[in-house]
Design a protein around this motif. Structure first.
Motif, short mmCIF file in Angstrom:
data_model
loop_
_atom_site.label_atom_id
_atom_site.label_comp_id
_atom_site.label_asym_id
_atom_site.label_seq_id
_atom_site.Cartn_x
_atom_site.Cartn_y
_atom_site.Cartn_z
N ASN A 51 0.86 -1.18 0.00
CA ASN A 51 0.00 0.00 0.00
C ASN A 51 0.89 1.23 0.00
N GLU A 52 0.53 2.17 -0.85
CA GLU A 52 1.39 3.33 -1.06
C GLU A 52 0.61 4.61 -0.81
N ASP A 53 1.26 5.58 -0.15
CA ASP A 53 0.64 6.88 0.08
C ASP A 53 1.74 7.93 0.06
N GLY A 54 1.91 8.56 -1.08
CA GLY A 54 2.95 9.58 -1.20
C GLY A 54 4.33 8.98 -1.02
N ARG A 55 5.08 9.52 -0.06
CA ARG A 55 6.44 9.02 0.16
C ARG A 55 6.48 7.73 0.98
N PHE A 56 5.33 7.30 1.47
CA PHE A 56 5.26 6.14 2.36
C PHE A 56 4.68 4.92 1.64
N THR A 57 5.38 3.80 1.77
CA THR A 57 4.89 2.55 1.21
C THR A 57 5.05 1.47 2.27
N VAL A 58 4.01 0.70 2.46
CA VAL A 58 4.10 -0.44 3.39
C VAL A 58 4.01 -1.72 2.57
N PHE A 59 4.90 -2.65 2.88
CA PHE A 59 4.94 -3.95 2.23
C PHE A 59 4.61 -5.02 3.27
N LEU A 60 3.78 -5.98 2.88
CA LEU A 60 3.42 -7.06 3.78
C LEU A 60 3.80 -8.40 3.15
N ASN A 61 4.55 -9.17 3.89
CA ASN A 61 4.92 -10.53 3.46
C ASN A 61 4.30 -11.49 4.47
N LYS A 62 3.11 -12.01 4.12
CA LYS A 62 2.37 -12.83 5.09
C LYS A 62 3.08 -14.13 5.40
N SER A 63 3.72 -14.71 4.43
CA SER A 63 4.37 -16.01 4.67
C SER A 63 5.53 -15.84 5.66
N ALA A 64 6.18 -14.69 5.61
CA ALA A 64 7.28 -14.43 6.54
C ALA A 64 6.82 -13.71 7.79
N LYS A 65 5.54 -13.34 7.82
CA LYS A 65 4.98 -12.55 8.93
C LYS A 65 5.86 -11.31 9.17
N HIS A 66 6.04 -10.58 8.10
CA HIS A 66 6.94 -9.44 8.14
C HIS A 66 6.32 -8.29 7.37
N LEU A 67 6.43 -7.10 7.93
CA LEU A 67 6.07 -5.92 7.15
C LEU A 67 7.14 -4.85 7.30
N SER A 68 7.17 -3.98 6.31
CA SER A 68 8.17 -2.93 6.32
C SER A 68 7.53 -1.63 5.84
N LEU A 69 8.07 -0.55 6.35
CA LEU A 69 7.65 0.79 5.94
C LEU A 69 8.82 1.44 5.22
N HIS A 70 8.58 1.88 3.99
CA HIS A 70 9.61 2.56 3.21
C HIS A 70 9.24 4.04 3.13
N ILE A 71 10.20 4.88 3.40
CA ILE A 71 10.01 6.33 3.27
C ILE A 71 11.05 6.81 2.26
N VAL A 72 10.54 7.38 1.14
CA VAL A 72 11.50 7.85 0.15
C VAL A 72 10.95 9.05 -0.59
N PRO A 73 11.70 10.15 -0.70
CA PRO A 73 12.98 10.37 -0.03
C PRO A 73 12.78 10.77 1.43
N SER A 74 13.73 10.43 2.27
CA SER A 74 13.63 10.79 3.68
C SER A 74 13.89 12.29 3.86
N GLN A 75 13.10 12.87 4.78
CA GLN A 75 13.23 14.30 5.03
C GLN A 75 13.49 14.52 6.53
N PRO A 76 14.07 15.66 6.89
CA PRO A 76 14.37 15.91 8.32
C PRO A 76 13.14 15.78 9.22
N GLY A 77 11.98 16.20 8.73
CA GLY A 77 10.76 16.11 9.52
C GLY A 77 10.30 14.69 9.78
N ASP A 78 10.93 13.73 9.10
CA ASP A 78 10.59 12.33 9.33
C ASP A 78 11.24 11.78 10.59
#
Lengths: 111, 113
Positions: A57-84
């Motif tokens: 799922n993607e929203d602007g600079r933020f994307t979340v990835f879900l890997n159900k088989s690995a029971k793992h999720l990650s949040l990607h922020i690109v490009p990173s900004q100081p306010g992050d």
């Protein structure tokens, strides 16, 4: 039993680069996952969520990835900004209103 | 793994009644927090507690609210005279000093009728 784990207490990233925040979970009944961002003395602010029927799922600079088989999720922020720079929480729900939270990862964006 | 325990998971109370929400933080944690989330809205900071006193509180945390750590293990949030708008999910959290290892409880759903 810690059902939601964020194993990195802190992460330092150069401004403009990608920040990747990771979260692992153990309960296969979780069907909804959320990421929150938190500044000191404030409540966590909702960022982005993902249902277990999706893998991305993607929203602007933020994307979340879900890997159900690995029971793992990650949040990607690109490009990173100081306010992050903040603490990021992963949380999960099994359909009840209660949330199970991770311990948080402190993200530091370096200029 | 140690966890923060909140009781009850769901409480229904009549408007005007006092309610006490209970939390058992992790035993070696030093900082304690209450947050709330009204359904569909953001999670709001209420109060932080350190060294047996309130260290910070938000505007929401008015005279109707109080916190206590009565016996060194429990951390309670009292609402003296509940209003309909106090209906929310209340989260307790604790952490040790010097890092960001927050541990949140799974919340108490308060319904004021």
């Amino acid at each position: 039993d810690q059902q939601v784990k964020q194993n990195s207490p802190s992460l330092s990233v150069q401004e403009g680069r990608i920040s990747i925040l990771n979260c692992d979970y153990t309960n296969s009944m979780f069907d909804y996952f959320l990421w929150y961002k938190k500044y000191p003395a404030e409540g966590p602010t909702f960022l982005i969520s993902i249902s277990s029927i999706k893998d991305k799922n993607e929203d602007g600079r933020f994307t979340v990835f879900l890997n159900k088989s690995a029971k793992h999720l990650s949040l990607h922020i690109v490009p990173s900004q100081p306010g992050d720079s903040a603490v990021y929480f992963c949380a999960a729900s099994d359909g009840n209103y209660q949330l199970i939270w991770g311990a948080g990862t402190k993200l530091i964006i370096k200029p | 793994e140690p966890e923060v325990t909140q009781t009850p998971s769901h409480q229904v109370t009549q408007m005007g009644q006092e309610v006490i929400l209970r939390c058992v933080p992790i035993s070696n944690h030093l900082y304690f927090y209450w947050y709330r989330q009204i359904l569909g809205q953001k999670v709001e900071f209420l109060v932080s507690f350190y060294n047996n006193e309130i260290s910070e509180k938000s505007e929401i945390f008015d005279d109707q609210f109080s916190v206590e750590r009565p016996d060194g293990s429990n951390f309670t949030l009292k609402i003296r005279s509940t209003k309909l708008e106090d209906s929310a999910m209340y989260f307790c959290a604790s952490r040790t000093g010097g890092n960001y290892g927050y541990t949140f409880g799974s919340g108490t759903r308060l319904t004021v009728v």
